[in-house]
Design a protein around this motif. Structure first.
Motif, PDB file in Angstrom:
ATOM      1  N   VAL A 186       0.832  -1.212   0.000  1.00  0.00           N
ATOM      2  CA  VAL A 186       0.000   0.000   0.000  1.00  0.00           C
ATOM      3  C   VAL A 186       0.862   1.255   0.000  1.00  0.00           C
ATOM      4  CG1 VAL A 186      -1.627   1.370   1.381  1.00  0.00           C
ATOM      5  CG2 VAL A 186      -2.004  -1.081   1.060  1.00  0.00           C
ATOM      6  N   PHE A 187       1.842   1.326   0.907  1.00  0.00           N
ATOM      7  CA  PHE A 187       2.709   2.501   0.953  1.00  0.00           C
ATOM      8  C   PHE A 187       3.504   2.657  -0.342  1.00  0.00           C
ATOM      9  CE2 PHE A 187       2.202   2.136   5.626  1.00  0.00           C
ATOM     10  CZ  PHE A 187       1.866   3.460   5.906  1.00  0.00           C
ATOM     11  N   SER A 188       4.001   1.539  -0.862  1.00  0.00           N
ATOM     12  CA  SER A 188       4.786   1.592  -2.099  1.00  0.00           C
ATOM     13  C   SER A 188       3.927   2.031  -3.282  1.00  0.00           C
ATOM     14  CB  SER A 188       5.418   0.229  -2.392  1.00  0.00           C
ATOM     15  OG  SER A 188       6.285  -0.168  -1.353  1.00  0.00           O
ATOM     16  N   ILE A 189       2.686   1.562  -3.332  1.00  0.00           N
ATOM     17  CA  ILE A 189       1.777   1.939  -4.414  1.00  0.00           C
ATOM     18  C   ILE A 189       1.519   3.443  -4.393  1.00  0.00           C
ATOM     19  CG2 ILE A 189      -0.653   1.814  -5.137  1.00  0.00           C
ATOM     20  CD1 ILE A 189      -0.530  -1.191  -4.396  1.00  0.00           C
ATOM     21  N   ILE A 190       1.216   3.981  -3.216  1.00  0.00           N
ATOM     22  CA  ILE A 190       0.906   5.408  -3.105  1.00  0.00           C
ATOM     23  C   ILE A 190       2.110   6.254  -3.505  1.00  0.00           C
ATOM     24  CG2 ILE A 190       0.330   7.262  -1.492  1.00  0.00           C
ATOM     25  CD1 ILE A 190      -1.295   5.165   0.097  1.00  0.00           C
ATOM     26  N   ILE A 191       3.268   5.937  -2.932  1.00  0.00           N
ATOM     27  CA  ILE A 191       4.472   6.732  -3.207  1.00  0.00           C
ATOM     28  C   ILE A 191       4.898   6.600  -4.658  1.00  0.00           C
ATOM     29  CG2 ILE A 191       6.911   7.042  -2.619  1.00  0.00           C
ATOM     30  CD1 ILE A 191       6.190   6.048   0.222  1.00  0.00           C
ATOM     31  N   SER A 192       4.864   5.372  -5.192  1.00  0.00           N
ATOM     32  CA  SER A 192       5.313   5.167  -6.581  1.00  0.00           C
ATOM     33  C   SER A 192       4.380   5.847  -7.571  1.00  0.00           C
ATOM     34  CB  SER A 192       5.435   3.676  -6.896  1.00  0.00           C
ATOM     35  OG  SER A 192       4.182   3.021  -6.794  1.00  0.00           O
ATOM     36  N   LEU A 193       3.088   5.893  -7.271  1.00  0.00           N
ATOM     37  CA  LEU A 193       2.152   6.594  -8.162  1.00  0.00           C
ATOM     38  C   LEU A 193       2.439   8.091  -8.188  1.00  0.00           C
ATOM     39  CD1 LEU A 193      -1.283   4.842  -7.509  1.00  0.00           C
ATOM     40  CD2 LEU A 193      -0.071   5.000  -9.691  1.00  0.00           C
ATOM     41  N   ILE A 194       2.746   8.652  -7.021  1.00  0.00           N
ATOM     42  CA  ILE A 194       3.056  10.090  -6.957  1.00  0.00           C
ATOM     43  C   ILE A 194       4.342  10.390  -7.716  1.00  0.00           C
ATOM     44  CG2 ILE A 194       3.680  11.979  -5.414  1.00  0.00           C
ATOM     45  CD1 ILE A 194       1.849  10.654  -3.290  1.00  0.00           C
ATOM     46  N   ILE A 195       5.410   9.651  -7.391  1.00  0.00           N
ATOM     47  CA  ILE A 195       6.701   9.894  -8.056  1.00  0.00           C
ATOM     48  C   ILE A 195       6.601   9.570  -9.543  1.00  0.00           C
ATOM     49  CG2 ILE A 195       9.134   9.229  -8.160  1.00  0.00           C
ATOM     50  CD1 ILE A 195       8.983   8.602  -5.173  1.00  0.00           C
ATOM     51  N   GLY A 196       5.963   8.438  -9.859  1.00  0.00           N
ATOM     52  CA  GLY A 196       5.836   8.032 -11.251  1.00  0.00           C
ATOM     53  C   GLY A 196       5.062   9.030 -12.085  1.00  0.00           C
ATOM     54  N   SER A 197       4.048   9.657 -11.488  1.00  0.00           N
ATOM     55  CA  SER A 197       3.269  10.667 -12.215  1.00  0.00           C
ATOM     56  C   SER A 197       4.131  11.868 -12.552  1.00  0.00           C
ATOM     57  CB  SER A 197       2.059  11.106 -11.380  1.00  0.00           C
ATOM     58  OG  SER A 197       1.144  10.046 -11.214  1.00  0.00           O
ATOM     59  N   PHE A 198       4.899  12.351 -11.580  1.00  0.00           N
ATOM     60  CA  PHE A 198       5.768  13.503 -11.829  1.00  0.00           C
ATOM     61  C   PHE A 198       6.832  13.179 -12.880  1.00  0.00           C
ATOM     62  CE2 PHE A 198       4.259  15.078  -7.637  1.00  0.00           C
ATOM     63  CZ  PHE A 198       3.880  16.360  -8.036  1.00  0.00           C
ATOM     64  N   VAL A 199       7.424  11.985 -12.765  1.00  0.00           N
ATOM     65  CA  VAL A 199       8.465  11.598 -13.725  1.00  0.00           C
ATOM     66  C   VAL A 199       7.870  11.425 -15.115  1.00  0.00           C
ATOM     67  CG1 VAL A 199      10.129   9.793 -14.345  1.00  0.00           C
ATOM     68  CG2 VAL A 199       9.923  10.546 -11.962  1.00  0.00           C
ATOM     69  N   GLY A 200       6.716  10.762 -15.202  1.00  0.00           N
ATOM     70  CA  GLY A 200       6.068  10.556 -16.494  1.00  0.00           C
ATOM     71  C   GLY A 200       5.703  11.864 -17.168  1.00  0.00           C
ATOM     72  N   ILE A 201       5.168  12.800 -16.385  1.00  0.00           N
ATOM     73  CA  ILE A 201       4.813  14.116 -16.944  1.00  0.00           C
ATOM     74  C   ILE A 201       6.065  14.861 -17.382  1.00  0.00           C
ATOM     75  CG2 ILE A 201       3.862  16.381 -16.363  1.00  0.00           C
ATOM     76  CD1 ILE A 201       1.885  14.903 -14.503  1.00  0.00           C
ATOM     77  N   ALA A 202       7.131  14.795 -16.573  1.00  0.00           N
ATOM     78  CA  ALA A 202       8.382  15.484 -16.922  1.00  0.00           C
ATOM     79  C   ALA A 202       8.948  14.949 -18.227  1.00  0.00           C
ATOM     80  CB  ALA A 202       9.403  15.313 -15.794  1.00  0.00           C
ATOM     81  N   MET A 203       8.899  13.632 -18.425  1.00  0.00           N
ATOM     82  CA  MET A 203       9.404  13.063 -19.681  1.00  0.00           C
ATOM     83  C   MET A 203       8.498  13.435 -20.848  1.00  0.00           C
ATOM     84  SD  MET A 203      10.963   9.308 -18.666  1.00  0.00           S
ATOM     85  CE  MET A 203       9.385   8.622 -18.150  1.00  0.00           C
ATOM     86  N   PHE A 204       7.210  13.487 -20.609  1.00  0.00           N
ATOM     87  CA  PHE A 204       6.252  13.829 -21.668  1.00  0.00           C
ATOM     88  C   PHE A 204       6.410  15.279 -22.119  1.00  0.00           C
ATOM     89  CE2 PHE A 204       2.127  15.792 -22.667  1.00  0.00           C
ATOM     90  CZ  PHE A 204       1.817  15.098 -23.823  1.00  0.00           C
ATOM     91  N   GLU A 205       6.656  16.182 -21.175  1.00  0.00           N
ATOM     92  CA  GLU A 205       6.735  17.616 -21.485  1.00  0.00           C
ATOM     93  C   GLU A 205       7.978  17.977 -22.291  1.00  0.00           C
ATOM     94  OE1 GLU A 205       4.625  19.879 -21.210  1.00  0.00           O
ATOM     95  OE2 GLU A 205       3.165  19.202 -19.738  1.00  0.00           O
ATOM     96  N   LYS A 206       8.973  17.081 -22.283  1.00  0.00           N
ATOM     97  CA  LYS A 206      10.214  17.320 -23.043  1.00  0.00           C
ATOM     98  C   LYS A 206      10.845  18.676 -22.710  1.00  0.00           C
ATOM     99  CE  LYS A 206       8.979  14.285 -26.889  1.00  0.00           C
ATOM    100  NZ  LYS A 206       7.784  13.711 -26.243  1.00  0.00           N
ATOM    101  N   ILE A 207      11.020  18.903 -21.414  1.00  0.00           N
ATOM    102  CA  ILE A 207      11.696  20.117 -20.948  1.00  0.00           C
ATOM    103  C   ILE A 207      13.177  19.988 -21.281  1.00  0.00           C
ATOM    104  CG2 ILE A 207      12.182  21.546 -18.914  1.00  0.00           C
ATOM    105  CD1 ILE A 207       9.712  20.144 -17.614  1.00  0.00           C
ATOM    106  N   GLU A 258       6.689   5.144 -17.197  1.00  0.00           N
ATOM    107  CA  GLU A 258       6.612   4.822 -18.625  1.00  0.00           C
ATOM    108  C   GLU A 258       5.159   4.596 -19.043  1.00  0.00           C
ATOM    109  OE1 GLU A 258       8.854   4.855 -20.989  1.00  0.00           O
ATOM    110  OE2 GLU A 258      10.432   5.490 -19.606  1.00  0.00           O
ATOM    111  N   ILE A 259       4.382   3.981 -18.174  1.00  0.00           N
ATOM    112  CA  ILE A 259       2.963   3.782 -18.462  1.00  0.00           C
ATOM    113  C   ILE A 259       2.259   5.131 -18.538  1.00  0.00           C
ATOM    114  CG2 ILE A 259       0.803   2.813 -17.573  1.00  0.00           C
ATOM    115  CD1 ILE A 259       2.475   0.600 -16.257  1.00  0.00           C
ATOM    116  N   ILE A 260       2.589   6.016 -17.594  1.00  0.00           N
ATOM    117  CA  ILE A 260       1.963   7.341 -17.546  1.00  0.00           C
ATOM    118  C   ILE A 260       2.363   8.174 -18.751  1.00  0.00           C
ATOM    119  CG2 ILE A 260       1.940   9.522 -16.255  1.00  0.00           C
ATOM    120  CD1 ILE A 260       2.189   7.678 -13.693  1.00  0.00           C
TER     121      ILE A 260
END
Length: 217
Positions: free
Chosen positions: A28-49, A106-108
């Motif tokens: 549960v803790f890993s799911i919550i934290i990984s979703l938060i971090i994964g969302s930020f990382v996925g968006i950062a890669m998508f935005e191509k900053i 990567e999924i995000i």
């Protein structure tokens, strides 16, 4: 048959179920934290900053191509060398969160790229900022498409918690080993119980994925 019931005595079942509770807690803790971090990382890669997205993408690829067990060992044994000492439970959560965040990102990113470009243009034409467009228009649509693969990845996370028995996390796998170490005749009954317990948890997650898939179709 006597060995079967002896292996699954009330005391042993209580001990194993406590281990299952630790497995679920780590998950549960890993799911919550990984979703938060994964969302930020996925968006950062998508935005191509410029530069930043490339750096994040490179670090993400490094983590994705490392064995999870190595990351667990690194977190538990190496961090104390630099003054960061975590209990085994939280060492496991940190290791699994970063590893799963790399997978989920990567999924995000893929989910975001599946959204039609017209959605971005339409939202911005109404005066929305890039941030508002992402939060209120793009992410809700993207997450609908991502729910099945996200939950599939999270099912893998639950199964991967068993690797933490290598650093003596008292989860279901570790406690099962402790029980059948008492008597070799307990091995099969305990393995059957562990198989059933992992199946139930992961099957419930798969049902959850199908439920959201139907609701959001």
């Amino acid at each position: 048959m006597n060995d079967f019931f002896a292996a699954l005595s009330a005391d042993n079942l209580s001990y194993l179920l406590q281990g299952l509770g630790i497995t679920v807690g780590v998950s549960v803790f890993s799911i919550i934290i990984s979703l938060i971090i994964g969302s930020f990382v996925g968006i950062a890669m998508f935005e191509k900053i410029p530069y930043f997205s490339s750096l994040i993408g490179t670090l993400n690829n490094i983590v994705r191509n490392l064995p999870l067990l190595l990351i667990i060992f690194f977190t538990y044994f190496s961090l104390p060398q630099v003054g960061i000492r975590l209990p085994v439970f939280w060492s496991t959560v940190v290791a699994m969160s970063f590893f799963e965040a790399a997978m989920l990102s990567e999924i995000i990113r893929g989910g975001l790229e599946s959204i039609d470009k017209g959605q971005f243009e339409g939202a911005r034409s109404t005066g929305m900022s890039n941030k508002q467009t992402m939060i209120y228009v793009i992410l809700p649509q993207a997450y609908k498409k991502m729910i099945p693969p996200l939950i599939s990845q999270l099912i893998s996370l639950v199964k991967d918690t068993s690797l933490a028995s290598g650093i003596v996390l008292a989860d279901l796998t570790y406690r099962g080993q402790v029980v059948y170490a008492q008597n070799s005749h307990y091995i099969v009954p305990i393995l059957i119980f562990m198989t059933f317990a992992y199946f139930v948890v992961n099957y419930l997650l798969s049902l959850l994925a199908k439920y959201f898939d139907r609701r959001l179709a």
